[in-house]
Design a protein around this motif. Sequence first.
Motif, PDB file in Angstrom:
ATOM      1  N   ALA A  24       0.815  -1.217   0.000  1.00 54.47           N
ATOM      2  CA  ALA A  24       0.000   0.000   0.000  1.00 54.47           C
ATOM      3  C   ALA A  24       0.847   1.264   0.000  1.00 54.47           C
ATOM      4  O   ALA A  24       0.550   2.212  -0.738  1.00 54.47           O
ATOM      5  N   SER A  25       1.902   1.301   0.795  1.00 57.05           N
ATOM      6  CA  SER A  25       2.731   2.510   0.834  1.00 57.05           C
ATOM      7  C   SER A  25       3.384   2.775  -0.515  1.00 57.05           C
ATOM      8  O   SER A  25       3.501   3.925  -0.941  1.00 57.05           O
ATOM      9  N   GLY A  26       3.783   1.720  -1.208  1.00 57.07           N
ATOM     10  CA  GLY A  26       4.370   1.885  -2.536  1.00 57.07           C
ATOM     11  C   GLY A  26       3.363   2.381  -3.554  1.00 57.07           C
ATOM     12  O   GLY A  26       3.663   3.244  -4.382  1.00 57.07           O
ATOM     13  N   TYR A  27       2.141   1.851  -3.504  1.00 57.69           N
ATOM     14  CA  TYR A  27       1.102   2.306  -4.434  1.00 57.69           C
ATOM     15  C   TYR A  27       0.768   3.768  -4.194  1.00 57.69           C
ATOM     16  O   TYR A  27       0.615   4.540  -5.135  1.00 57.69           O
ATOM     17  N   VAL A  99       0.888  11.029   4.562  1.00 60.62           N
ATOM     18  CA  VAL A  99       1.558  10.040   3.714  1.00 60.62           C
ATOM     19  C   VAL A  99       3.066  10.244   3.757  1.00 60.62           C
ATOM     20  O   VAL A  99       3.828   9.280   3.898  1.00 60.62           O
ATOM     21  N   ALA A 100       3.522  11.485   3.675  1.00 55.24           N
ATOM     22  CA  ALA A 100       4.965  11.754   3.738  1.00 55.24           C
ATOM     23  C   ALA A 100       5.540  11.308   5.078  1.00 55.24           C
ATOM     24  O   ALA A 100       6.612  10.689   5.125  1.00 55.24           O
ATOM     25  N   LEU A 101       4.847  11.580   6.154  1.00 52.24           N
ATOM     26  CA  LEU A 101       5.315  11.191   7.477  1.00 52.24           C
ATOM     27  C   LEU A 101       5.396   9.674   7.626  1.00 52.24           C
ATOM     28  O   LEU A 101       6.389   9.135   8.124  1.00 52.24           O
ATOM     29  N   VAL A 102       4.372   8.971   7.161  1.00 51.32           N
ATOM     30  CA  VAL A 102       4.359   7.510   7.257  1.00 51.32           C
ATOM     31  C   VAL A 102       5.463   6.897   6.401  1.00 51.32           C
ATOM     32  O   VAL A 102       6.158   5.963   6.832  1.00 51.32           O
ATOM     33  N   LEU A 103       5.662   7.411   5.192  1.00 49.67           N
ATOM     34  CA  LEU A 103       6.717   6.881   4.326  1.00 49.67           C
ATOM     35  C   LEU A 103       8.101   7.135   4.921  1.00 49.67           C
ATOM     36  O   LEU A 103       8.972   6.256   4.875  1.00 49.67           O
ATOM     37  N   LEU A 104       8.323   8.300   5.482  1.00 48.00           N
ATOM     38  CA  LEU A 104       9.615   8.582   6.128  1.00 48.00           C
ATOM     39  C   LEU A 104       9.818   7.702   7.353  1.00 48.00           C
ATOM     40  O   LEU A 104      10.915   7.173   7.571  1.00 48.00           O
TER      41      LEU A 104
END
Length: 150
Positions: A24-27, A99-104
């Motif tokens: 999901a994070s990649g999508y 989203v930026a925070l979760v990906l980082l």
Amino acid sequence: MQGWWLLALGAVAFLYGAVGHAGASGYIAVLALAGLPAEQIKPLALILNTVVAAQGRWQFVRAGHLRWRLFWPVLLAGLPMAFLGGWLDLPTLWFQRLVALVLLASASPVPAAACFSRPCCCVAAGPPPARRQRCRRCSSSATLSAAWPA
């Protein structure tokens, strides 16, 4: 090249699925880079995540790896949280920041884990001389290398 993100989604699905994740994070990252609005990213990521997770779950269950006793508490806690996450309607700016925070946050422990953890015997069998021993992480009897003492 207009459809680059379709190839990227396929690569994300393959790579995440190969290691047992749904992606999901990649999508979300690919769709956000493609410039899709948050209203389209959410359902597309959910559909892709569901398809890849279902295929991975099928392989996992078929191989006999699912421990039902451990699965039920996760299912019972996860279902209400999934509905809560789907119900929330964040403004686009807050969605992008989240989203930026979760990906980082998800990427930050990767270098430390790669440098300081020892591989599980199930993943990497060592070079000779090797011995048979029970793995503490996965409880399987596998070949351990002399280079990674138990």
